[in-house]
Design an enzyme around this catalytic site. Structure first.
Site, PDB file in Angstrom:
ATOM      1  N   SER A 185       0.844  -1.202   0.000  1.00 52.58           N
ATOM      2  CA  SER A 185       0.000   0.000   0.000  1.00 52.58           C
ATOM      3  C   SER A 185       0.877   1.249   0.000  1.00 52.58           C
ATOM      4  O   SER A 185       2.066   1.170  -0.325  1.00 52.58           O
ATOM      5  CB  SER A 185      -0.947  -0.023   1.204  1.00 52.58           C
ATOM      6  OG  SER A 185      -1.949   0.949   1.057  1.00 52.58           O
ATOM      7  N   ASN A 186       0.321   2.373   0.353  1.00 53.81           N
ATOM      8  CA  ASN A 186       1.071   3.632   0.357  1.00 53.81           C
ATOM      9  C   ASN A 186       0.625   4.491   1.536  1.00 53.81           C
ATOM     10  O   ASN A 186      -0.268   4.104   2.285  1.00 53.81           O
ATOM     11  CB  ASN A 186       0.887   4.361  -0.976  1.00 53.81           C
ATOM     12  CG  ASN A 186      -0.581   4.617  -1.251  1.00 53.81           C
ATOM     13  OD1 ASN A 186      -1.226   5.383  -0.557  1.00 53.81           O
ATOM     14  ND2 ASN A 186      -1.124   3.931  -2.259  1.00 53.81           N
ATOM     15  N   ARG A 187       1.218   5.663   1.657  1.00 52.01           N
ATOM     16  CA  ARG A 187       1.016   6.475   2.866  1.00 52.01           C
ATOM     17  C   ARG A 187      -0.135   7.458   2.765  1.00 52.01           C
ATOM     18  O   ARG A 187      -0.271   8.347   3.596  1.00 52.01           O
ATOM     19  CB  ARG A 187       2.320   7.221   3.194  1.00 52.01           C
ATOM     20  CG  ARG A 187       3.425   6.271   3.640  1.00 52.01           C
ATOM     21  CD  ARG A 187       4.747   6.988   3.738  1.00 52.01           C
ATOM     22  NE  ARG A 187       4.678   8.125   4.651  1.00 52.01           N
ATOM     23  CZ  ARG A 187       5.495   9.159   4.618  1.00 52.01           C
ATOM     24  NH1 ARG A 187       6.439   9.209   3.703  1.00 52.01           N
ATOM     25  NH2 ARG A 187       5.370  10.134   5.480  1.00 52.01           N
ATOM     26  N   SER A 188      -0.987   7.322   1.778  1.00 55.78           N
ATOM     27  CA  SER A 188      -2.103   8.269   1.647  1.00 55.78           C
ATOM     28  C   SER A 188      -3.005   8.205   2.878  1.00 55.78           C
ATOM     29  O   SER A 188      -3.364   7.125   3.338  1.00 55.78           O
ATOM     30  CB  SER A 188      -2.912   7.922   0.400  1.00 55.78           C
ATOM     31  OG  SER A 188      -4.108   8.672   0.390  1.00 55.78           O
TER      32      SER A 188
END
Ligand code: CTP
Length: 406
Positions: A209-212
């Site tokens: 995933s990512n840090r959004s």
């Protein structure tokens, strides 16, 4: 600088207890809050609670501290007046200029933005008398926000629930920074906003995933709903955020789920804003069982497949007149500045508008603020100074409205 002065009017409904959380949110973020409840509100929350949380005395009538001319002074000195919750009765009194207590007097003397946050049963919200009162107040430039839908008092559910206190605090800060941030200029406009970061599963317990945080997309949906739009928010994973009042929220997890949900909603939409951080790649194989480490086997190697570019697909399949907005997180490098890369990306993506955030060094991801440029396919370049994500949202909707008018 002196603290912004907020009057928090509290109406006599069960949601009055949530006004305490709004009060706390505002005082903790440096606002001077004066609470003015109605007599009926004190059936739900005692004056002592409001006094302790605000640090100011609390009165309901106009016959206390008479030499101070409170019934005029409180309203005139305010930078913002909020009414939380706004009952059907209070909206009716405000619409017709009835001034029979300190709060309704304050509503008549205030020259700052006044925002009502309604809470009532669905039948009362939908009654023609309330509809007319809301329309009258809005026609005079007052802000009557859309209530949330959900559980009401007793066994009922429906439209009429008070917006989440964190959301009310966010909108209050927006109105203090920009008194004109919530015009009803998106009435009848169907809007789709995507938000959050997708998760691409490796096995039943792990994912890429990512840090959004999802905060920017939620702010866009919130502001659009309060400007009158019919909003569908397609939300992937976010930090804990309240559903924006007045928006329909579709929760998704993977990029493929987001793709399906966005295209389904976009088929009927006038505007689509891709604020989500969609994973460009997903693991080529999703294990059915948790991947185990083993001393006898080599460590696993993750192979990735490319996900569809939803924004590019939206641009390709755009309905006539539909406005498509992309987001880009950019860093400058030896090949060019953030703005150079963004101009190239706008051309490559073919969107009508591209909101470019400068990232890196702790900027943008998970923070409360954002900055950058809003680039238009017509060559317009609007610099966005560092400010709250709700402020950026209101600038973006201003640009969308002028795009739709062309
Ligand atoms: N986006 C999308 N589908 C993807 C990836 C991105 O719709 N699979 C959208 C994002 O929601 C955003 C925009 O595309 O609106 C920009 O994404 P970004 O990752 O910055 O651009 P990329 O095209 O992936 O370019 P880069 O090579 O810089 O990663």
């Amino acid at each position: 600088m002196s603290k912004p002065r907020v009057v928090l009017g509290v109406g006599g409904g069960i949601a009055a207890y949530k006004a305490c959380e709004v009060l706390r949110g505002l005082t903790e973020s440096g606002h001077d809050v004066r609470v003015v409840p109605t007599e009926a509100a004190l059936n739900f929350v005692g004056a002592a609670t409001f006094e302790a949380l605000s640090g100011h005395p609390v009165h309901t009538g106009v016959f206390t501290e008479v030499p101070e001319v409170q019934h005029v002074r409180v309203g005139k000195e305010a930078d913002l007046v909020l009414v939380v919750p706004a009952t059907a009765n209070l909206l009716a009194k405000a619409a017709h200029g009835i001034a029979d207590d300190l709060l309704t007097n304050t509503l008549l003397t205030a020259r700052c933005p006044v925002a009502f946050f309604p809470a009532m049963h669905t039948e009362m919200w939908e009654h023609p008398a309330t509809r007319d009162n809301v329309a009258l107040l809005r026609s005079r430039g007052m802000i009557v926000t859309e209530p949330d839908s959900g559980r009401l008092t007793g066994v009922d559910t429906g439209k009429g629930r008070l917006a989440n206190p964190a959301e009310i605090v966010d909108l209050a800060k927006l109105l203090l920074a920009r008194p004109d941030a919530l015009p009803r200029d998106l009435e009848g406009v169907r809007v789709v906003v995507s938000a959050g970061g997708t998760r691409e599963p490796l096995d039943p317990v792990r994912y890429l995933s990512n840090r959004s945080s999802g905060k920017q997309g939620y702010a866009l949906a919130r502001v659009a709903a309060q400007r009158g739009a019919d909003v569908t928010l397609v939300a992937a994973h976010t930090v804990a955020l309240p559903d924006p009042a007045g928006a329909t929220v579709r929760h998704v997890s993977t990029a493929e789920e987001m793709r399906q949900a966005v295209h389904a909603a976009a088929a009927e939409a006038d505007v689509v804003v891709m604020a989500a951080a969609v994973a460009d790649f997903r693991p080529a194989n999703r294990a059915d069982h948790k991947i185990k480490k083993s001393d006898d086997q080599p460590d696993p190697v993750i192979t990735l497949d490319r996900n569809a570019d939803i924004l590019a697909e939206l641009v390709r399949n755009r309905r006539s007149g539909q406005v498509v907005v992309g987001f880009a997180a950019e860093t400058g490098d030896a090949q060019g500045s953030v703005l150079d890369h963004a101009r190239t990306k706008l051309k490559r993506k073919g969107a009508d508008l591209l909101m470019v955030n400068a990232v890196g060094d702790g900027k943008a991801f998970g923070t409360e603020d954002n900055s950058g440029w809003l680039l238009g396919s017509d060559g317009t370049e609007i610099p966005i100074p560092l400010g709250a994500k709700a402020e950026l949202a209101s600038t973006l909707w201003d640009a969308v409205v002028s795009f739709m008018k062309r």
